[in-house]
Design a protein around this motif. Sequence first.
Motif, PDB file in Angstrom:
ATOM      1  N   THR A 120       0.875  -1.176   0.152  1.00  0.00           N
ATOM      2  CA  THR A 120       0.002   0.037   0.057  1.00  0.00           C
ATOM      3  C   THR A 120       0.767   1.166   0.101  1.00  0.00           C
ATOM      4  O   THR A 120       2.252   1.127   0.017  1.00  0.00           O
ATOM      5  N   VAL A 121       0.219   2.308   0.037  1.00  0.00           N
ATOM      6  CA  VAL A 121       1.021   3.657   0.069  1.00  0.00           C
ATOM      7  C   VAL A 121       1.852   4.059   1.181  1.00  0.00           C
ATOM      8  O   VAL A 121       2.935   4.552   1.468  1.00  0.00           O
ATOM      9  N   VAL A 122       1.515   3.131   2.294  1.00  0.00           N
ATOM     10  CA  VAL A 122       2.035   3.185   3.447  1.00  0.00           C
ATOM     11  C   VAL A 122       3.475   2.662   3.435  1.00  0.00           C
ATOM     12  O   VAL A 122       4.483   3.172   4.245  1.00  0.00           O
ATOM     13  N   ALA A 123       3.726   1.888   2.501  1.00  0.00           N
ATOM     14  CA  ALA A 123       4.974   1.338   2.183  1.00  0.00           C
ATOM     15  C   ALA A 123       6.080   2.349   1.371  1.00  0.00           C
ATOM     16  O   ALA A 123       7.069   1.849   1.197  1.00  0.00           O
ATOM     17  N   ASP A 124       5.441   3.257   0.774  1.00  0.00           N
ATOM     18  CA  ASP A 124       6.012   3.753  -0.189  1.00  0.00           C
ATOM     19  C   ASP A 124       7.325   4.565   0.443  1.00  0.00           C
ATOM     20  O   ASP A 124       7.356   5.223   1.503  1.00  0.00           O
ATOM     21  N   GLY A 125       8.670   4.303  -0.317  1.00  0.00           N
ATOM     22  CA  GLY A 125       9.860   4.924   0.174  1.00  0.00           C
ATOM     23  C   GLY A 125      10.438   4.330   1.614  1.00  0.00           C
ATOM     24  O   GLY A 125      11.487   4.829   2.194  1.00  0.00           O
ATOM     25  N   LYS A 126       9.926   3.164   1.951  1.00  0.00           N
ATOM     26  CA  LYS A 126      10.386   2.263   3.034  1.00  0.00           C
ATOM     27  C   LYS A 126      11.132   1.190   2.467  1.00  0.00           C
ATOM     28  O   LYS A 126      11.069   0.432   1.699  1.00  0.00           O
ATOM     29  N   GLU A 127      12.204   0.754   3.588  1.00  0.00           N
ATOM     30  CA  GLU A 127      13.012  -0.333   3.186  1.00  0.00           C
ATOM     31  C   GLU A 127      12.026  -1.755   3.254  1.00  0.00           C
ATOM     32  O   GLU A 127      11.216  -1.635   4.462  1.00  0.00           O
ATOM     33  N   HIS A 128      12.052  -2.542   2.437  1.00  0.00           N
ATOM     34  CA  HIS A 128      11.451  -3.908   2.419  1.00  0.00           C
ATOM     35  C   HIS A 128      12.637  -4.918   2.722  1.00  0.00           C
ATOM     36  O   HIS A 128      13.501  -4.803   2.087  1.00  0.00           O
ATOM     37  N   LYS A 129      11.917  -5.783   3.198  1.00  0.00           N
ATOM     38  CA  LYS A 129      12.989  -6.932   3.739  1.00  0.00           C
ATOM     39  C   LYS A 129      12.096  -8.110   3.986  1.00  0.00           C
ATOM     40  O   LYS A 129      11.097  -8.427   4.266  1.00  0.00           O
ATOM     41  N   VAL A 130      12.656  -9.503   3.270  1.00  0.00           N
ATOM     42  CA  VAL A 130      12.010 -10.793   3.462  1.00  0.00           C
ATOM     43  C   VAL A 130      12.506 -11.401   4.488  1.00  0.00           C
ATOM     44  O   VAL A 130      13.649 -11.997   4.726  1.00  0.00           O
ATOM     45  N   PHE A 131      11.430 -12.027   5.272  1.00  0.00           N
ATOM     46  CA  PHE A 131      11.904 -12.861   6.286  1.00  0.00           C
ATOM     47  C   PHE A 131      11.005 -14.281   6.169  1.00  0.00           C
ATOM     48  O   PHE A 131       9.714 -13.888   6.052  1.00  0.00           O
ATOM     49  N   ASP A 132      11.506 -15.260   6.122  1.00  0.00           N
ATOM     50  CA  ASP A 132      11.005 -16.633   5.870  1.00  0.00           C
ATOM     51  C   ASP A 132       9.888 -16.393   4.770  1.00  0.00           C
ATOM     52  O   ASP A 132       8.764 -16.969   4.710  1.00  0.00           O
ATOM     53  N   GLY A 133      10.149 -16.091   3.633  1.00  0.00           N
ATOM     54  CA  GLY A 133       9.513 -15.700   2.463  1.00  0.00           C
ATOM     55  C   GLY A 133       8.551 -14.814   2.475  1.00  0.00           C
ATOM     56  O   GLY A 133       7.393 -14.694   1.595  1.00  0.00           O
ATOM     57  N   GLU A 134       8.301 -14.039   3.641  1.00  0.00           N
ATOM     58  CA  GLU A 134       7.265 -12.809   3.512  1.00  0.00           C
ATOM     59  C   GLU A 134       7.939 -11.414   3.696  1.00  0.00           C
ATOM     60  O   GLU A 134       8.874 -11.367   4.278  1.00  0.00           O
ATOM     61  N   THR A 135       7.247 -10.348   3.236  1.00  0.00           N
ATOM     62  CA  THR A 135       7.561  -9.188   2.848  1.00  0.00           C
ATOM     63  C   THR A 135       7.364  -8.212   4.189  1.00  0.00           C
ATOM     64  O   THR A 135       6.195  -8.120   4.315  1.00  0.00           O
ATOM     65  N   PHE A 136       8.219  -7.565   4.606  1.00  0.00           N
ATOM     66  CA  PHE A 136       7.942  -6.609   5.748  1.00  0.00           C
ATOM     67  C   PHE A 136       8.505  -5.367   5.490  1.00  0.00           C
ATOM     68  O   PHE A 136       9.590  -5.285   4.600  1.00  0.00           O
ATOM     69  N   ILE A 137       8.051  -4.386   6.117  1.00  0.00           N
ATOM     70  CA  ILE A 137       8.647  -2.836   5.674  1.00  0.00           C
ATOM     71  C   ILE A 137       9.311  -2.407   7.195  1.00  0.00           C
ATOM     72  O   ILE A 137       8.696  -2.707   8.345  1.00  0.00           O
ATOM     73  N   LEU A 138      10.292  -1.406   7.171  1.00  0.00           N
ATOM     74  CA  LEU A 138      10.919  -0.815   8.325  1.00  0.00           C
ATOM     75  C   LEU A 138      10.163   0.240   8.691  1.00  0.00           C
ATOM     76  O   LEU A 138       9.872   1.268   7.899  1.00  0.00           O
ATOM     77  N   GLU A 139       9.697   0.418   9.937  1.00  0.00           N
ATOM     78  CA  GLU A 139       9.074   1.519  10.734  1.00  0.00           C
ATOM     79  C   GLU A 139      10.001   2.252  11.778  1.00  0.00           C
ATOM     80  O   GLU A 139      10.874   1.417  12.441  1.00  0.00           O
ATOM     81  N   ARG A 140      10.333   3.405  11.776  1.00  0.00           N
ATOM     82  CA  ARG A 140      11.117   3.962  12.773  1.00  0.00           C
ATOM     83  C   ARG A 140      10.472   4.174  14.013  1.00  0.00           C
ATOM     84  O   ARG A 140       9.122   4.536  14.157  1.00  0.00           O
ATOM     85  N   GLY A 141      11.194   3.917  15.157  1.00  0.00           N
ATOM     86  CA  GLY A 141      10.637   4.258  16.498  1.00  0.00           C
ATOM     87  C   GLY A 141      10.473   5.929  16.609  1.00  0.00           C
ATOM     88  O   GLY A 141      11.247   6.538  15.890  1.00  0.00           O
ATOM     89  N   ILE A 142       9.529   6.180  17.448  1.00  0.00           N
ATOM     90  CA  ILE A 142       9.402   7.871  17.687  1.00  0.00           C
ATOM     91  C   ILE A 142       9.908   8.171  18.909  1.00  0.00           C
ATOM     92  O   ILE A 142       9.676   7.705  20.040  1.00  0.00           O
ATOM     93  N   ARG A 143      10.631   9.296  18.994  1.00  0.00           N
ATOM     94  CA  ARG A 143      11.402   9.695  20.077  1.00  0.00           C
ATOM     95  C   ARG A 143      10.828  11.354  20.161  1.00  0.00           C
ATOM     96  O   ARG A 143      11.429  12.047  19.203  1.00  0.00           O
TER      97      ARG A 143
END
Length: 241
Positions: free
Chosen positions: A126-149
């Motif tokens: 989705t558009v939520v994933a635009d511009g974010k790093e994608h990584k595959v774990f155990d055959g499934e795709t995940f996106i990187l989200e940053r912690g908020i400080r």
Amino acid sequence: MNKLYASAAEALDGLVEDGALLAVGGFGLCGIPEALILALRDCGARNLTVVSNNAGVDGWGLGLLLGTRQIKKMVSSYVGENKEFERQFLAGELELEFVPQGTLAERLRAGGAGIPGFYTKTGVGTVVADGKEHKVFDGETFILERGIRADVALVKAWKADKAGNLVYRKTARNFNPMVATSGRVTVAEVEEIVEVGELDPDEIHTPGIFVQRLVLNPVPEKRIEQRTVRQSAEVQKAEVR
């Protein structure tokens, strides 16, 4: 260390600068730090980025800061109750970063735990994933989200002791525990303050180490976001007749 301040204005004195990143607790109008929001409005800080589940309603909660044009950007998961928010966003006067609700809660929690980022499946494709790093774990795709400080976190609790240990009441807990840990400086508005040792350690939701300032608001104005009532059975019967 004395954490108790005489008023919400004093509790915010010297904390919030123009351009600051704030995290604010609450869900709708439940569990919002209303006295601190009023003090934030009156302090006049501008160009704020505010992380909160929502932007309040017109004329109350964070909606007050929209009315004074103090918010430059909202990072939220829901903004559907505020017409002024809609107007400013559609006019290009307000920036908005939409975040899935569970992801927003985890970004706040991660920031408070010292975790700079995490991977999640939520938003993939989705558009939520635009511009974010994608990584595959155990055959499934995940996106990187940053912690908020956040520079400053504002929360509402039911009860505190003088060391800043907080207890929230029922659904008013909502986002407040995650917001409280995410702030470099956290200010808690509470309805009751007791002596250290009076709270059962098993009842404490936010340890005092995360809270730097306290303000007492014993009679908060608790508004209902959407009042829905139904007719009594007698009136319904009369209408049927």
